[in-house]
Write a protein that holds these residues in place. Sequence first.
Motif, PDB file in Angstrom:
ATOM      1  N   ARG A  28       0.833  -1.193   0.000  1.00 28.27           N
ATOM      2  CA  ARG A  28       0.000   0.000   0.000  1.00 28.27           C
ATOM      3  C   ARG A  28       0.873   1.250   0.000  1.00 28.27           C
ATOM      4  O   ARG A  28       1.915   1.280   0.669  1.00 28.27           O
ATOM      5  CB  ARG A  28      -0.909   0.014   1.225  1.00 28.27           C
ATOM      6  N   ASP A  55      -3.576  -0.497  -4.352  1.00 21.93           N
ATOM      7  CA  ASP A  55      -4.691  -0.487  -3.415  1.00 21.93           C
ATOM      8  C   ASP A  55      -5.374  -1.842  -3.537  1.00 21.93           C
ATOM      9  O   ASP A  55      -6.074  -2.110  -4.524  1.00 21.93           O
ATOM     10  CB  ASP A  55      -5.651   0.655  -3.756  1.00 21.93           C
ATOM     11  N   SER A  57      -7.836  -3.049  -2.189  1.00 18.77           N
ATOM     12  CA  SER A  57      -9.301  -3.005  -2.172  1.00 18.77           C
ATOM     13  C   SER A  57      -9.875  -2.644  -3.535  1.00 18.77           C
ATOM     14  O   SER A  57     -11.097  -2.699  -3.730  1.00 18.77           O
ATOM     15  CB  SER A  57      -9.800  -1.995  -1.138  1.00 18.77           C
ATOM     16  N   ASP A  58      -9.008  -2.310  -4.484  1.00 20.38           N
ATOM     17  CA  ASP A  58      -9.437  -1.831  -5.808  1.00 20.38           C
ATOM     18  C   ASP A  58      -8.906  -2.764  -6.899  1.00 20.38           C
ATOM     19  O   ASP A  58      -7.709  -2.751  -7.197  1.00 20.38           O
ATOM     20  CB  ASP A  58      -8.916  -0.408  -6.028  1.00 20.38           C
ATOM     21  N   PRO A  59      -9.766  -3.585  -7.526  1.00 20.94           N
ATOM     22  CA  PRO A  59      -9.307  -4.479  -8.591  1.00 20.94           C
ATOM     23  C   PRO A  59      -8.605  -3.755  -9.737  1.00 20.94           C
ATOM     24  O   PRO A  59      -7.666  -4.302 -10.335  1.00 20.94           O
ATOM     25  CB  PRO A  59     -10.600  -5.151  -9.071  1.00 20.94           C
ATOM     26  N   VAL A  60      -9.054  -2.535 -10.035  1.00 16.97           N
ATOM     27  CA  VAL A  60      -8.410  -1.775 -11.111  1.00 16.97           C
ATOM     28  C   VAL A  60      -6.960  -1.468 -10.755  1.00 16.97           C
ATOM     29  O   VAL A  60      -6.047  -1.615 -11.580  1.00 16.97           O
ATOM     30  CB  VAL A  60      -9.193  -0.468 -11.397  1.00 16.97           C
ATOM     31  N   SER A  61      -6.712  -1.058  -9.514  1.00 18.80           N
ATOM     32  CA  SER A  61      -5.353  -0.764  -9.079  1.00 18.80           C
ATOM     33  C   SER A  61      -4.485  -2.016  -9.097  1.00 18.80           C
ATOM     34  O   SER A  61      -3.313  -1.967  -9.494  1.00 18.80           O
ATOM     35  CB  SER A  61      -5.367  -0.156  -7.673  1.00 18.80           C
ATOM     36  N   ASN A  99      -9.736 -10.149  -4.226  1.00 21.83           N
ATOM     37  CA  ASN A  99      -9.297  -9.250  -5.293  1.00 21.83           C
ATOM     38  C   ASN A  99      -7.957  -9.698  -5.866  1.00 21.83           C
ATOM     39  O   ASN A  99      -7.756  -9.685  -7.092  1.00 21.83           O
ATOM     40  CB  ASN A  99      -9.173  -7.821  -4.760  1.00 21.83           C
TER      41      ASN A  99
END
Length: 323
Positions: A28, A55, A57-61, A99
């Motif tokens: 992170r 991140d 928590s963010d699949p895109v990241s 994720n």
Amino acid sequence: MLGATGTIGRATSAALVRRGYEVVCLVRPPAGSSGARVPTTLSRVMEGASVRFVDVSDPVSLDRDGFSGSRFDAVISCMASRTGAPKDAWAIDHRAQLNVLEAAQRAGVDHFVLLSAICVQKPLLAFQQAKLAFEAALLASGLRYSIVRPTAFFKSLSGQIERVRNGRPFLIFGDGTLTSCKPISDGDLGGYLVDCLEDARLWNCISPIGGPGEAITPRQQGENLFELLGRQPRFQSVPIALLDGIIGGLATLGLIAPSLREKAELARIGRYYATESMLVLDPQTGRYDADATPSTGTETLIDFYRSVVAGGVLPERGDHAVF
């Protein structure tokens, strides 16, 4: 590598580097960081590995900043919630792990190594249930997997070294023999996680693992620590009923003040570790079995205590502190 900034993650990253792997640690971003540069402290801690800020928590990241179109053979996840409180546990131990698993599948990863916990054998707490839910998802994913369930960590059993060194008694629950474990060092566990990539016997299986030697009770831990310090053993017993009273009080107050619900869960976690052994659980008898708990590595808890007493650095326990 996920969870590479923790003590076990750092040991695992170092073991990978020593064995010649090309290691990428997904971490992170530091607070207030744009993620453009890797802080010097991270570069030093993860020497030989590269770092990418994501991140979880963010699949895109995860796709864009983490896997980023690169070819990876395996994922090792040492990621875990900091406190074990329900919201944190389901966000990290389950959702964030999912994720990562889904991103790994999209990236064509062949093998997923998961650092879980031996306490999921008796899942009475939210974080255990979250870990089990992700274990089930990993088993159903079709990826080759290795799920590692270690016993107690040296870090978790280091909290009373300073207390005893300062002349105070060693705290035990009950008579100090209610529970036992086979503690495992960060280095030995990190090496075992890397073994999961190389040893086909550890593929597609769930592996409980402890450190070398016999199982040890809290009273024995205290006795060994006093002996190393050259002092007469002094113990202070904490009744389990006191913990039950604290849990009941916090749970009741939590009906009025939601912030106290999390404190009640943390108290339940403390009680769990005070009354349950970190060993393989025999499903037929319902008893913990030290002989059935495999061992690995070379460093014992007493070796660790000896090194700290001789001037070694105590690990930073953060949210894992109990005493």
